[in-house]
Design an enzyme around this catalytic site. Structure first.
Site, PDB file in Angstrom:
ATOM      1  N   ASP A 219       0.856  -1.189   0.000  1.00 54.11           N
ATOM      2  CA  ASP A 219       0.000   0.000   0.000  1.00 54.11           C
ATOM      3  C   ASP A 219       0.891   1.238   0.000  1.00 54.11           C
ATOM      4  OD1 ASP A 219      -3.026   0.880   0.643  1.00 54.11           O
ATOM      5  OD2 ASP A 219      -1.636   2.236   1.653  1.00 54.11           O
ATOM      6  N   ILE A 220       0.670   2.130  -0.966  1.00 59.06           N
ATOM      7  CA  ILE A 220       1.466   3.353  -1.045  1.00 59.06           C
ATOM      8  C   ILE A 220       1.071   4.272   0.112  1.00 59.06           C
ATOM      9  CG2 ILE A 220       2.017   5.372  -2.451  1.00 59.06           C
ATOM     10  CD1 ILE A 220       1.450   3.682  -4.910  1.00 59.06           C
ATOM     11  N   ASN A 227      -2.909  12.784  -4.149  1.00 58.45           N
ATOM     12  CA  ASN A 227      -4.031  13.200  -5.003  1.00 58.45           C
ATOM     13  C   ASN A 227      -4.572  14.569  -4.608  1.00 58.45           C
ATOM     14  OD1 ASN A 227      -4.255  11.139  -6.902  1.00 58.45           O
ATOM     15  ND2 ASN A 227      -5.516   9.854  -5.568  1.00 58.45           N
ATOM     16  N   ASP A 236      -2.009   9.290 -10.758  1.00 54.90           N
ATOM     17  CA  ASP A 236      -1.947   8.195 -11.739  1.00 54.90           C
ATOM     18  C   ASP A 236      -0.511   7.904 -12.160  1.00 54.90           C
ATOM     19  OD1 ASP A 236      -4.680   8.002 -11.637  1.00 54.90           O
ATOM     20  OD2 ASP A 236      -5.042   9.027 -13.549  1.00 54.90           O
ATOM     21  N   GLU A 262      -4.644   2.483  -4.351  1.00 57.52           N
ATOM     22  CA  GLU A 262      -3.183   2.500  -4.240  1.00 57.52           C
ATOM     23  C   GLU A 262      -2.637   1.191  -3.696  1.00 57.52           C
ATOM     24  OE1 GLU A 262      -4.682   4.345  -0.318  1.00 57.52           O
ATOM     25  OE2 GLU A 262      -5.346   4.065  -2.398  1.00 57.52           O
TER      26      GLU A 262
END
Length: 336
Positions: A219-220, A227, A236, A262
């Site tokens: 998971d980022i 965002n 993106d 993500e």
């Protein structure tokens, strides 16, 4: 489509050429007819032997081979027909294999090219029959029967191979479209549905063959902030870069998929938990060492290994729990 049909076409060519060589062997043993080493029958045997050897070698490209053999067999067949017509002989022996050779054209060359080759051969053979005559009585009847059989074989083979090739093209197109639908459009990785299917397959293999299997969830960290601050186009770009980095540093040890948002997963068949922890740490460092799309981004990892008897849901739940612990412990870390 040509590449997918090549093994079958190669086997058909081998079958026909070996069958013809067997016919020549039985002919020499049972019929005891004299064989001119430079006559049409012997030459056809030499060609069949060459075709057998070339078709049996996998390294030889089949398409050029099929063109070469066709370029040899078509004029040879016409020459053999002319010789037999001049001698007033019936279409027996080697020339009797001509209908099967026409079928072989369609199998090996595909219906379009084979139709052209067959029509040229037909017109030439009919022209030779008209010009030279086919003798009288049984001989003439034999040649007329042969030529009409070739017409029927040509039309029938064209219809069948056109139908089969059309169905194969449709099936392959549908398969490609299905595969594309199962891929993540943004990153080019497997999508969630494809990942679930693949994970269940390797789970079954691990259970059946008692093999290790590891599963990572990535998971980022703080992606929502990316965002919110930089906009979705930048987000993106980060996801695309993350996908490339995961795929590059996972290599051939496993398969990477985008699970959603993500979140990514890495499926590692035949990899133990200790090895998976090393891989996860390598991936974490790869994220931390270099910016993604120009931004400093880190990622957290949850690692789980397959336990005997458990299913997809249990394995995923444990990996997800380890990811939660990694997030709770400051992010940019691995838990397993």
């Amino acid at each position: 489509m040509a590449s997918s049909l090549e093994p079958g076409r190669r086997r058909v060519l081998l079958c026909v050429s070996v069958g013809y060589l067997l016919y020549l062997l039985l002919r020499s043993l049972l019929v005891q007819m004299p064989l001119d080493p430079l006559g049409p029958t012997a030459i056809s045997g030499y060609l069949a032997g060459v075709a057998t050897l070339l078709a049996a070698v996998p390294g030889i490209r089949f398409r050029p081979l099929s063109y070469l053999l066709t370029a040899i067999f078509v004029p040879f067949g016409v020459w053999e027909t002319v010789v037999m017509l001049q001698r007033g002989l019936q279409p027996t022996g080697a020339i009797g294999w001509t209908p099967l050779v026409f079928v072989l054209y369609f199998v090996v060359l595909g219906w379009r090219l084979a139709l052209g080759v067959s029509l040229v051969s037909l017109v030439t053979m009919l022209g030779a029959l008209i010009a030279l005559g086919g003798g009288r009585g049984a001989a003439l009847d034999g040649w007329l029967s042969m030529d009409m059989m070739l017409v029927v074989v040509t039309v029938t083979s064209a219809l069948i191979t056109r139908f089969v090739e059309g169905r194969l093209e449709h099936g392959q197109l549908a398969s490609v479209q299905l595969e594309q639908a199962r891929m993540d459009g943004l990153t080019g990785l497997m999508g969630r549905a494809a990942a679930e299917t693949y994970l269940k397959e390797v789970l079954d293999a691990a259970m059946r063959d008692r093999l290790p299997l590891a599963f990572l969830i990535c998971d980022i960290d703080n992606f929502k902030g990316v965002n919110d601050r930089y906009g979705h186009p930048v987000g993106d770009a980060v996801l695309k870069s993350a996908a490339r980095r995961l795929r590059r540093h996972t290599g051939t040890q496993g398969r990477v998929a985008r699970w959603g948002g993500e979140e990514f997963v890495v499926i590692l068949p035949s990899v133990s938990k200790s090895e998976a922890l090393v891989i996860a740490e390598r991936l974490r460092r790869a994220f931390a060492a270099q910016d993604l799309a120009g931004l400093s981004v880190t990622a957290s990892f949850g690692v789980a290994a397959y336990r005997s008897g458990e299913g997809f849901a249990e394995l995923f739940e444990r990996a997800d729990q380890r990811l939660y612990e990694a997030k709770q412990n400051g992010r940019n870390t691995v838990r397993g």
